[in-house]
Design an enzyme around this catalytic site. Structure first.
Site, mmCIF file in Angstrom:
data_model
loop_
_atom_site.group_PDB
_atom_site.id
_atom_site.type_symbol
_atom_site.label_atom_id
_atom_site.label_comp_id
_atom_site.label_asym_id
_atom_site.label_seq_id
_atom_site.Cartn_x
_atom_site.Cartn_y
_atom_site.Cartn_z
ATOM 1 C CE LYS A 1 65.862 3.698 0.481
ATOM 2 N NZ LYS A 1 65.298 3.244 1.692
ATOM 3 C CD GLU B 1 58.156 5.670 -1.140
ATOM 4 O OE1 GLU B 1 57.830 5.123 -0.056
ATOM 5 O OE2 GLU B 1 58.921 5.158 -1.945
ATOM 6 C CG HIS C 1 60.790 3.075 9.587
ATOM 7 N ND1 HIS C 1 59.477 2.703 9.449
ATOM 8 C CD2 HIS C 1 60.763 4.387 9.927
ATOM 9 C CE1 HIS C 1 58.705 3.747 9.673
ATOM 10 N NE2 HIS C 1 59.461 4.776 9.978
ATOM 11 C CE LYS D 1 63.994 -5.554 5.705
ATOM 12 N NZ LYS D 1 64.875 -5.828 4.548
#
Ligand code: ADP
Length: 461
Positions: free
Chosen positions: A121, A205, A240, A242
């Protein structure tokens, strides 16, 4: 570059995605080779291939699918021309891709170089920034010390999300709303990342409150041609991860759709992306997009894109790996304009989890298994049959149900009908929960973001 003729393809994977790959191969007239672990000797994917071989004798159920030297060696001995890695397992491992190529076997996925540039990432964020695509404010490198983290917090403010560089499947993530949570979150995320990915690197983040998760499907050939196949909305998530995916994202304006697809293409073009891949974004409440990561592989939810674009992504992956151009008649994408969006599609992941017990996985024998059928219903199942043993060895996804309609409401009505048609006894499933979500007015109106399940506790009843 000459186009190779693949005669035999191995799926270095198991379950529904292995079967999905075999189906694509058979339609292309290509022979299929399965591998299976000792724990998977009764798994359906083993029987759906022309040939099947046991791997990982004496190893664990997961490790059997991770030993790429054994897998590549087997593929060479069985004269396999290409290997499709599916998702999970070895799919994002550049060393596996290299080992395949060294053995003269085509790897059906992007080149190892591209995986290295995007797979992690932190690396992916760098590519996005250089391509002029907005990213969530974050650290440029993995953070090692408390001081670095606190400095970032001072600069950016809370809330902050601690993420594993190697993360996936929602693991190795912690949200921190203050200093104590940040310090504790770093410790927890790093140890989870080490345990899950063998890599403790973490970065920070800014935590975007209640975003939508929008992702764009890319497809590129080896001749420099790259297109997008529009977007999916994967905001219905649990921890988090799906749960339900929709294509297209019905609430996007034309301009927003163009914007997010252009961003994805910019990132793909920056690395010369080849094969299928997904660029993931968060969209905040002001409608601004932020890049989060690239998944350089086929994804679980690719089915909804296939339904709304009438394109077979797995076949395209195989053809591109063989050297075909997107514009060749076999693929038939002469330009972006050839990708048309029609209707809407929804995918639900039926899992053997108990919603009443915090989604704890349930195990046992499937005593009854009757699945849905009929217009607008697509099923992708692994080992779902009466008598199948549901074990703790692998993830708890039993079958993916994808439905299609002229619009989201119709696709949802078909989904509701399909879910009601299922009869599954012997193990608990999340079917009731899925029905509650896809009939909810907020879902049908597109009025949801990643906090939907937290803010709608009624769907758990
Ligand atoms: P993974 O690789 O584990 O799937 P992602 O980076 O794709 O992790 O993120 C998964 C989900 O976590 C996102 O869809 C979103 O719901 C949440 N998430 C990730 N980053 C942020 C962020 N900066 N702010 C808010 N939510 C985030």
């Amino acid at each position: 570059m000459a186009v190779r003729k693949f005669r035999r393809i191995m799926a270095a994977n198991r379950g529904e995605i292995a079967i999905r790959i075999f189906r694509a191969c058979t339609e292309l007239g290509i022979g299929t080779v399965a591998i299976y672990s000792e724990q998977d000797r009764l798994s359906l994917h083993r029987y759906k291939a022309d040939e099947a071989y046991l791997v990982g004798k004496g190893k664990g159920p997961i490790d059997a699918y991770l030993d790429f030297e054994e897998i590549v060696d087997l593929a060479r001995r069985k004269e396999v021309d290409a290997i499709h890695p599916g998702y999970g397992f070895l799919s994002e491992n550049p060393e596996f891709a290299e080992a395949c190529e060294r053995a003269g076997i085509a790897f059906i996925g992007p080149h190892a170089r591209i995986m290295r540039e995007l797979g992690d990432k932190v690396a992916g964020r760098k590519v996005a920034i250089e391509a002029g695509v907005p990213v969530v404010p974050g650290t440029e490198k993995p953070v090692q010390t408390e001081e670095e983290a606190l400095l970032f917090a001072k600069k950016t403010g809370y809330p902050i999300i601690v993420k594993a560089s190697a993360g996936g499947g929602g693991r190795g993530m912690r949200v921190a709303r203050n200093r104590e949570e940040l310090i504790e979150g770093m410790r927890a995320a790093a140890s989870e990342a080490q345990a899950s990915f063998g890599n403790a690197a973490i970065f920070l983040e800014r935590y975007i409150e209640n975003p939508k998760h929008i992702e764009v499907q890319l497809l590129g050939d080896k001749h420099g041609n790259l297109v997008h196949l529009y977007e999916r909305d994967c905001s219905i998530q649990r921890r988090h991860q799906k749960v339900i995916e929709v294509a297209p994202a019905i609430t996007l304006s034309k301009k927003q759709r163009q914007q997010v697809c252009d961003y994805a293409l910019a990132i793909g073009n920056a690395v010369g992306y080849v094969n299928a891949g997904t660029v993931e974004f968060l969209m905040d409440r002001d409608g601004k997009f932020y890049f989060i990561e690239v998944n350089p592989r086929i994804q679980v939810e690719h089915t909804v894109t296939e339904l709304v674009t009438m394109r077979n992504l797995v076949q395209a992956q195989i053809l591109v790996a063989a050297g075909h151009r997107l514009s060749d008649p076999e693929i038939g994408i002469r330009s972006q304009k050839d990708i048309e969006l029609r209707g809407a599609a929804i995918q639900c992941r039926i899992t053997t989890e108990d919603p009443a017990n915090n989604f704890a996985p349930d195990f046992g024998t499937l005593k009854v298994y009757r699945s849905a059928a009929g217009l607008g219903v697509r099923l992708d199942a692994g080992s779902a049959y009466a008598g199948a043993e549901i074990t703790p060895h692998y993830d708890s996804m039993l079958v993916k149900v994808s439905t299609f309609g002229r619009n989201l409401q119709q696709a949802a009505r078909t989904m509701n009908r399909a879910l009601q048609e299922f009869r599954i006894r012997g193990v608990k499933t999340n079917i009731g929960f899925l029905e509650n979500v896809i009939t909810h007015p907020d879902f049908l109106g597109g009025k949801y973001d990643t906090s939907f399940l937290e803010t709608h506790p009624e769907v758990f009843k």
